[in-house]
Motif scaffolding. Structure first.
Motif, PDB file in Angstrom:
ATOM      1  N   ARG A 105       0.920  -1.196  -0.421  1.00 37.35           N
ATOM      2  CA  ARG A 105       0.060   0.150  -0.028  1.00 37.35           C
ATOM      3  C   ARG A 105       0.999   1.087  -0.463  1.00 37.35           C
ATOM      4  N   LEU A 111       2.400  -2.881   4.838  1.00 35.57           N
ATOM      5  CA  LEU A 111       1.345  -3.419   4.178  1.00 35.57           C
ATOM      6  C   LEU A 111       0.244  -3.718   3.005  1.00 35.57           C
ATOM      7  N   GLY A 113      -1.532  -4.560   0.210  1.00 29.17           N
ATOM      8  CA  GLY A 113      -3.610  -4.491  -0.402  1.00 29.17           C
ATOM      9  C   GLY A 113      -3.623  -4.967  -1.393  1.00 29.17           C
TER      10      GLY A 113
END
Length: 113
Positions: A105, A111, A113
């Motif tokens: 991300r 992270l 995604g």
């Protein structure tokens, strides 16, 4: 939930992998997350809502990471079956699979995604 968050934070501090998202885009670099993972805890509302059905409940949730592809696999079983002892009735399973392109991300590269 706060206790689970605290445990995850403590584990994150001792994780030897500096960049677990490395290679997730399929750029050829080693991808530490590549493999098959079973979800054992989440606070994601879209996942938690799956157990709210009066007819079915979640048997298991897996994620298959093959950079740059991530496939979420959700096993749903009839709620009545979940209440019965194992082997009492023939098992019934509905499996849903959702495939997406994985990437870090932009606002937090650790992270995915």
């Amino acid at each position: 939930r706060k206790e689970a968050d605290r445990i995850v934070d403590d584990l994150e501090k001792v994780n030897p992998t500096v960049d677990a998202a490395q290679g997730i885009s399929g750029d050829g670099s080693p991808a530490p997350l590549e493999g098959i993972w079973r979800m054992v805890w989440t606070d994601a509302q879209d996942v938690l809502s799956l157990a709210a059905s009066p007819l079915s409940t979640v048997g298991a949730i897996y994620q298959v990471i093959e950079p740059p592809i991530a496939t979420n696999i959700i096993d749903l079983i009839p709620r009545a079956q979940a209440l019965l002892p194992p082997g009492f009735a023939p098992p019934t399973l509905v499996r849903a699979e959702v495939t997406t392109r994985a990437s870090p991300r932009s606002y937090m590269p650790t992270l995915i995604g």
